[in-house]
Write an enzyme that holds these catalytic residues in place. Structure first.
Site, PDB file in Angstrom:
ATOM      1  CG  HIS A  72     -16.842 -41.729  12.271  1.00 25.05           C
ATOM      2  ND1 HIS A  72     -16.686 -40.407  11.944  1.00 25.05           N
ATOM      3  CD2 HIS A  72     -15.744 -42.056  13.007  1.00 25.05           C
ATOM      4  CE1 HIS A  72     -15.573 -39.945  12.475  1.00 25.05           C
ATOM      5  NE2 HIS A  72     -14.984 -40.933  13.121  1.00 25.05           N
TER       6      HIS A  72
ATOM      7  CG  ASP B 207      -7.471 -40.954  12.227  1.00 28.12           C
ATOM      8  OD1 ASP B 207      -8.287 -40.015  12.104  1.00 28.12           O
ATOM      9  OD2 ASP B 207      -6.242 -40.775  12.393  1.00 28.12           O
TER      10      ASP B 207
ATOM     11  N   GLY C 253     -12.826 -37.909   7.812  1.00 26.48           N
ATOM     12  CA  GLY C 253     -12.996 -36.586   7.216  1.00 26.48           C
ATOM     13  C   GLY C 253     -12.247 -36.438   5.916  1.00 26.48           C
TER      14      GLY C 253
ATOM     15  CE1 TYR D 251     -16.130 -30.304   6.606  1.00 22.35           C
ATOM     16  CE2 TYR D 251     -14.329 -30.686   8.144  1.00 22.35           C
ATOM     17  CZ  TYR D 251     -15.131 -31.124   7.116  1.00 22.35           C
ATOM     18  OH  TYR D 251     -14.945 -32.366   6.595  1.00 22.35           O
ATOM     19  CE1 TYR D 252     -14.238 -31.833  11.855  1.00 22.01           C
ATOM     20  CE2 TYR D 252     -12.805 -30.202  12.846  1.00 22.01           C
ATOM     21  CZ  TYR D 252     -12.970 -31.374  12.143  1.00 22.01           C
ATOM     22  OH  TYR D 252     -11.873 -32.082  11.710  1.00 22.01           O
TER      23      TYR D 252
ATOM     24  CB  VAL E  91     -17.501 -37.948  16.244  1.00 23.04           C
ATOM     25  CG1 VAL E  91     -16.965 -36.718  15.503  1.00 23.04           C
ATOM     26  CG2 VAL E  91     -17.036 -39.223  15.552  1.00 23.04           C
TER      27      VAL E  91
ATOM     28  CG  HIS F  36     -22.448 -38.045  15.981  1.00 21.21           C
ATOM     29  ND1 HIS F  36     -23.784 -38.376  15.918  1.00 21.21           N
ATOM     30  CD2 HIS F  36     -21.862 -38.667  14.926  1.00 21.21           C
ATOM     31  CE1 HIS F  36     -24.000 -39.159  14.882  1.00 21.21           C
ATOM     32  NE2 HIS F  36     -22.843 -39.355  14.262  1.00 21.21           N
TER      33      HIS F  36
END
Length: 452
Positions: free
Chosen positions: A363, A367, A370, A399-400, A316, A319
């Site tokens: 995570h 997919d 989020g 946000y990210y 990600v 990360h």
């Protein structure tokens, strides 16, 4: 004497039995019993709008209702509130976009010294640009971050961003004396500001709860529902307009020019929101329920990967989430925390934000992480009697960035971001219900109710 011994023996036996029963009760009911998520009466649990008004009108005076044919006006009004609301400043966003230094030591030093010189000479704008440049080319330099924080704190009274910069400086240089001193000063101030933010949220939420009791809230709720789906899928790159999305959900007809994946993303979120509405009153949220949310989110898009944990390594940005082999244990720990008293005793907005971040950090899916995390966040808010939060498409970068800051060890900016989003949605609902006015004979009754 023998009788006394017999009595004592009986008493000891009774005490032992009572202790055994107590021990059994403690271990079975305290350690192994599934704790339940606490919830208030969910005022906003109708994520999927009902066909009839949720609140019965038992008042003895008429209300100014919003007719269904005015739904376009209501939708545009709600959207205009979100668009006109000042967006959060992204002062240090560019810092978080760089993972490694790109400037030489001499370039960084010269830029920093020039910025300090301009600051001392009163040329704040030039100083700001140089501090920005220094932070961009040396995002891990503690001196740069600390000096930049001092500038923002002193020249712009931006204590929040300054505190974030001091924290970031300390992550790269834990013994940096100036940053330690500065953060010791700013941390209590920031804590006070966050406390005030939660108080403002509660005040607005109490006001809105009283407002919606007037009735006539159905149209507002329905159009807000479309906006919610629009921004949720929009953050992930879906290009449907809110009008196209509403057409799809109302008619079931294909929207010309949009891909099958985009259609399925919208339909998946709708099904997931229906499921969230059921979970709002569930006693326990476990792995089965989390997988159920993800199965609905991704069921139309990727049926084979929906509702199952990933079995591959993912990245990600910069990360790297935990290895997939660790996911089952991490999710067990996550569920234990999610249902713990520690979590439930937090302010609901903080609790919801941390639940979102913790799941995204793990995570667990290839997919849809989020979208699943935002749905769990909103489930918690709904349980506590707050409306569901929208993260706007326009807030995607902030946000990210706040999630990335949390990955670095400071989760407060992300919690603060979610709190600001909560205020944003409360203001939208309050504005949307402004025509639910009393039409009694008194002058006070003729006024449109406004939040103060």
């Amino acid at each position: 004497m023998n009788i006394l011994l017999i009595v004592i023996s009986i008493l000891l036996s009774v005490i032992c039995v009572l202790l055994a029963l107590f021990q059994h009760y403690y271990f079975i009911n305290k350690l192994y019993k599934r704790p339940s998520l606490k919830y208030d009466v969910p005022v906003f649990d109708d994520l999927i709008p009902s066909k009839e008004n949720k609140f019965e009108n038992n008042l003895n005076y008429p209300l100014q209702q919003i007719d269904d044919h005015d739904s376009d006006i209501v939708l545009n009004d709600l959207n205009s509130v979100l668009e006109s609301r000042p967006q959060q400043k992204d002062t240090i966003g560019y810092i978080l976009k760089n993972d490694k230094a790109t400037g030489t030591d001499s370039e960084v030093y010269n830029t920093l010294q020039a910025a300090i010189a301009f600051k001392l000479s009163g040329k704040s704008l030039k100083a700001l640009k140089l501090f920005e440049h220094a932070a961009a080319i040396a995002p891990e330099n503690a001196d740069v971050l600390n000096r930049y924080g001092e500038f923002l704190e002193q020249q712009h009274q931006d204590v929040l961003t300054a505190d974030e910069l001091y924290f970031k400086a300390l992550t790269h240089s834990p013994n940096h004396e100036a940053a330690l001193t500065n953060r010791k000063r700013t941390a209590p101030v920031v804590e006070g500001l966050d406390y005030k933010l939660f108080k403002d949220i509660d005040k607005r939420n109490d006001f809105l709860k009283n407002r919606v009791k007037l009735g006539g809230f159905e149209t507002v709720k329905k159009q807000a529902y479309y906006l919610h789906i629009y921004h949720t899928v929009g953050i992930e790159g879906n290009t449907m307009t809110v009008e196209q999305l509403r057409y799809l959900l109302q008619t079931g007809q294909v929207v010309s020019g949009k891909s099958l994946v985009e259609h399925n993303e919208v339909l998946g979120i709708e099904k997931a929101m229906q499921y969230i509405k059921l979970l709002v009153r569930a006693d326990y949220i476990g792995i089965k329920e989390i997988l159920g949310i993800h199965r609905r989110v991704m069921g139309h898009v990727d049926p084979m990967a929906s509702g199952v944990f990933r079995d591959e390594k993912v990245f990600v940005g910069s990360h790297i989430p935990p290895p997939y082999e660790d996911i089952p244990d991490l999710m067990e720990n996550y569920v234990e925390w999610l249902n713990s008293e520690e979590a439930q005793n937090m302010h609901p907005v903080r609790y919801a934000a941390l639940a979102h971040y913790k799941l995204v950090d793990i995570h667990p899916f290839v997919d849809g992480n989020g979208r699943t995390s935002r749905l769990i966040m909103n489930m918690i808010l709904l349980k506590a009697g707050y409306p569901p939060v929208m993260v706007l498409k326009e807030q995607r970068e902030t946000y990210y960035d706040s999630l990335k800051t949390a990955n670095m060890g400071d989760v407060r900016p992300f919690v603060r971001f979610v709190a600001q989003c909560t205020l944003q949605i409360l203001d939208m609902y309050i504005y949307g219900t402004r025509f639910l006015s009393l039409e009694g004979n008194s002058e006070e009754g003729k006024k449109i109710i406004t939040f103060e």
